[in-house]
Design an enzyme around this catalytic site. Sequence first.
Site, PDB file in Angstrom:
ATOM      1  N   LYS A   1       0.841  -1.200   0.000  1.00  0.00           N
ATOM      2  CA  LYS A   1       0.000   0.000   0.000  1.00  0.00           C
ATOM      3  C   LYS A   1       0.882   1.258   0.000  1.00  0.00           C
ATOM      4  O   LYS A   1       2.106   1.169   0.213  1.00  0.00           O
ATOM      5  CB  LYS A   1      -0.923  -0.059   1.222  1.00  0.00           C
ATOM      6  CG  LYS A   1      -1.913  -1.234   1.170  1.00  0.00           C
ATOM      7  CD  LYS A   1      -2.807  -1.236   2.398  1.00  0.00           C
ATOM      8  CE  LYS A   1      -3.865  -2.323   2.305  1.00  0.00           C
ATOM      9  NZ  LYS A   1      -4.806  -2.271   3.458  1.00  0.00           N
TER      10      LYS A   1
ATOM     11  N   TYR B   1     -12.109  -2.618  -3.713  1.00  0.00           N
ATOM     12  CA  TYR B   1     -12.706  -2.760  -2.379  1.00  0.00           C
ATOM     13  C   TYR B   1     -14.229  -2.739  -2.420  1.00  0.00           C
ATOM     14  O   TYR B   1     -14.861  -2.371  -1.427  1.00  0.00           O
ATOM     15  CB  TYR B   1     -12.174  -1.651  -1.462  1.00  0.00           C
ATOM     16  CG  TYR B   1     -10.784  -1.926  -0.909  1.00  0.00           C
ATOM     17  CD1 TYR B   1     -10.502  -3.115  -0.216  1.00  0.00           C
ATOM     18  CD2 TYR B   1      -9.758  -0.993  -1.042  1.00  0.00           C
ATOM     19  CE1 TYR B   1      -9.232  -3.362   0.300  1.00  0.00           C
ATOM     20  CE2 TYR B   1      -8.483  -1.231  -0.520  1.00  0.00           C
ATOM     21  CZ  TYR B   1      -8.236  -2.421   0.157  1.00  0.00           C
ATOM     22  OH  TYR B   1      -6.988  -2.668   0.690  1.00  0.00           O
TER      23      TYR B   1
ATOM     24  N   ASN C   1      -1.924  -0.110   7.328  1.00  0.00           N
ATOM     25  CA  ASN C   1      -1.420  -1.469   7.603  1.00  0.00           C
ATOM     26  C   ASN C   1      -0.559  -2.051   6.473  1.00  0.00           C
ATOM     27  O   ASN C   1      -0.377  -3.251   6.362  1.00  0.00           O
ATOM     28  CB  ASN C   1      -2.567  -2.403   8.014  1.00  0.00           C
ATOM     29  CG  ASN C   1      -3.617  -2.571   6.938  1.00  0.00           C
ATOM     30  OD1 ASN C   1      -3.507  -1.988   5.860  1.00  0.00           O
ATOM     31  ND2 ASN C   1      -4.628  -3.371   7.211  1.00  0.00           N
TER      32      ASN C   1
ATOM     33  N   HIS D   1      -1.744  -5.513   1.334  1.00  0.00           N
ATOM     34  CA  HIS D   1      -3.006  -6.188   1.040  1.00  0.00           C
ATOM     35  C   HIS D   1      -2.707  -7.609   0.577  1.00  0.00           C
ATOM     36  O   HIS D   1      -1.715  -7.851  -0.094  1.00  0.00           O
ATOM     37  CB  HIS D   1      -3.748  -5.457  -0.090  1.00  0.00           C
ATOM     38  CG  HIS D   1      -4.851  -6.278  -0.686  1.00  0.00           C
ATOM     39  ND1 HIS D   1      -6.108  -6.353  -0.127  1.00  0.00           N
ATOM     40  CD2 HIS D   1      -4.882  -7.114  -1.767  1.00  0.00           C
ATOM     41  CE1 HIS D   1      -6.858  -7.192  -0.847  1.00  0.00           C
ATOM     42  NE2 HIS D   1      -6.139  -7.663  -1.838  1.00  0.00           N
TER      43      HIS D   1
ATOM     44  N   GLU E   1      -9.132 -10.079  -8.345  1.00  0.00           N
ATOM     45  CA  GLU E   1      -8.164  -8.993  -8.138  1.00  0.00           C
ATOM     46  C   GLU E   1      -7.041  -9.057  -9.180  1.00  0.00           C
ATOM     47  O   GLU E   1      -6.593  -8.031  -9.693  1.00  0.00           O
ATOM     48  CB  GLU E   1      -7.605  -9.062  -6.708  1.00  0.00           C
ATOM     49  CG  GLU E   1      -8.664  -8.710  -5.668  1.00  0.00           C
ATOM     50  CD  GLU E   1      -8.261  -9.024  -4.228  1.00  0.00           C
ATOM     51  OE1 GLU E   1      -7.118  -9.486  -3.993  1.00  0.00           O
ATOM     52  OE2 GLU E   1      -9.103  -8.802  -3.336  1.00  0.00           O
TER      53      GLU E   1
HETATM   54  P1  IDP Z   1      -7.799  -7.078   5.011  1.00  0.00           P
HETATM   55  O1  IDP Z   1      -6.971  -6.024   4.309  1.00  0.00           O
HETATM   56  O2  IDP Z   1      -7.041  -7.679   6.161  1.00  0.00           O
HETATM   57  O3  IDP Z   1      -8.363  -8.096   4.073  1.00  0.00           O
HETATM   58  P2  IDP Z   1     -10.450  -5.896   5.077  1.00  0.00           P
HETATM   59  O4  IDP Z   1     -11.490  -6.159   6.115  1.00  0.00           O
HETATM   60  O5  IDP Z   1     -10.645  -6.476   3.721  1.00  0.00           O
HETATM   61  O6  IDP Z   1      -9.045  -6.331   5.697  1.00  0.00           O
HETATM   62  O7  IDP Z   1     -10.303  -4.313   4.961  1.00  0.00           O
HETATM   63  C1  IDP Z   1      -9.567  -3.750   3.906  1.00  0.00           C
HETATM   64  C2  IDP Z   1      -8.707  -2.651   4.441  1.00  0.00           C
HETATM   65  O8  IDP Z   1      -9.549  -1.615   4.962  1.00  0.00           O
HETATM   66  C3  IDP Z   1      -7.810  -3.022   5.619  1.00  0.00           C
HETATM   67  O9  IDP Z   1      -6.602  -3.640   5.232  1.00  0.00           O
HETATM   68  C4  IDP Z   1      -7.550  -1.663   6.235  1.00  0.00           C
HETATM   69  O10 IDP Z   1      -6.575  -0.924   5.496  1.00  0.00           O
HETATM   70  C5  IDP Z   1      -8.892  -0.985   6.044  1.00  0.00           C
HETATM   71  N1  IDP Z   1      -9.724  -1.119   7.248  1.00  0.00           N
HETATM   72  C6  IDP Z   1     -10.374  -2.226   7.674  1.00  0.00           C
HETATM   73  N2  IDP Z   1     -11.039  -1.979   8.818  1.00  0.00           N
HETATM   74  C7  IDP Z   1     -10.799  -0.679   9.110  1.00  0.00           C
HETATM   75  C8  IDP Z   1     -11.197   0.178  10.189  1.00  0.00           C
HETATM   76  O11 IDP Z   1     -11.905  -0.217  11.114  1.00  0.00           O
HETATM   77  N3  IDP Z   1     -10.733   1.453  10.156  1.00  0.00           N
HETATM   78  C9  IDP Z   1      -9.934   1.935   9.153  1.00  0.00           C
HETATM   79  N4  IDP Z   1      -9.544   1.157   8.137  1.00  0.00           N
HETATM   80  C10 IDP Z   1      -9.961  -0.126   8.115  1.00  0.00           C
HETATM   81 MG    MG Z   2      -9.731  -7.884   2.537  1.00  0.00          MG
END
Ligand code: IDP
Ligand code: MG
Length: 153
Positions: A12, A52, A115, A118, A129
Amino acid sequence: MSFNERTYIMVKPDGVQRGLVGKIIARFEERGFKLIALKLVQATEEHLEKHYADLKGKPFFPGLVKYMASGPVVGMVWQGLDAVKTGRAMLGATNPLASVPGTIRGDYALSVGRNICHGSDAVESAEKEIALWFPEGVAQYTQAQESWIFSDN
Ligand code: IDP
Ligand code: MG
């Protein structure tokens, strides 16, 4: 789970800015996965909304799209045994605070909104994807080290 399973892994914008691209690539290379596609791209918000799409209703969705469009990302496709589940395990939990040390997020990140990487969450989403990020297709080649990573028995 299959020998030829493919997963979409993406560094990212925060991972790119923090100079973590090489470290993340090295982890997948060292584990034994095969790199079959790679590019640095500044994604549009429209493209990221497609990536997304499943999260469209979430309160963090607009912020997520802005974050992901805030700089270039490095998208890649890694292939190998159980690539999707193993890739997710290597990434760690969505919230880095819950990611164990030794995982990418557990070693390099602290906050869920930054974080750094992805990874596809299922074979079906991986294929979607890969088609979205690499409409031009991916490489196909044999690696000399394959018989040193996999056995027939
Ligand atoms: P993942 O990346 O671990 O698959 P997902 O639930 O698919 O997690 O969410 C996609 C991305 O959205 C996450 O990696 C993170 O960057 C962001 N995200 C998920 N939950 C939150 C939140 O509660 N606050 C802010 N960003 C979030
Ligand atoms: Mg995800």
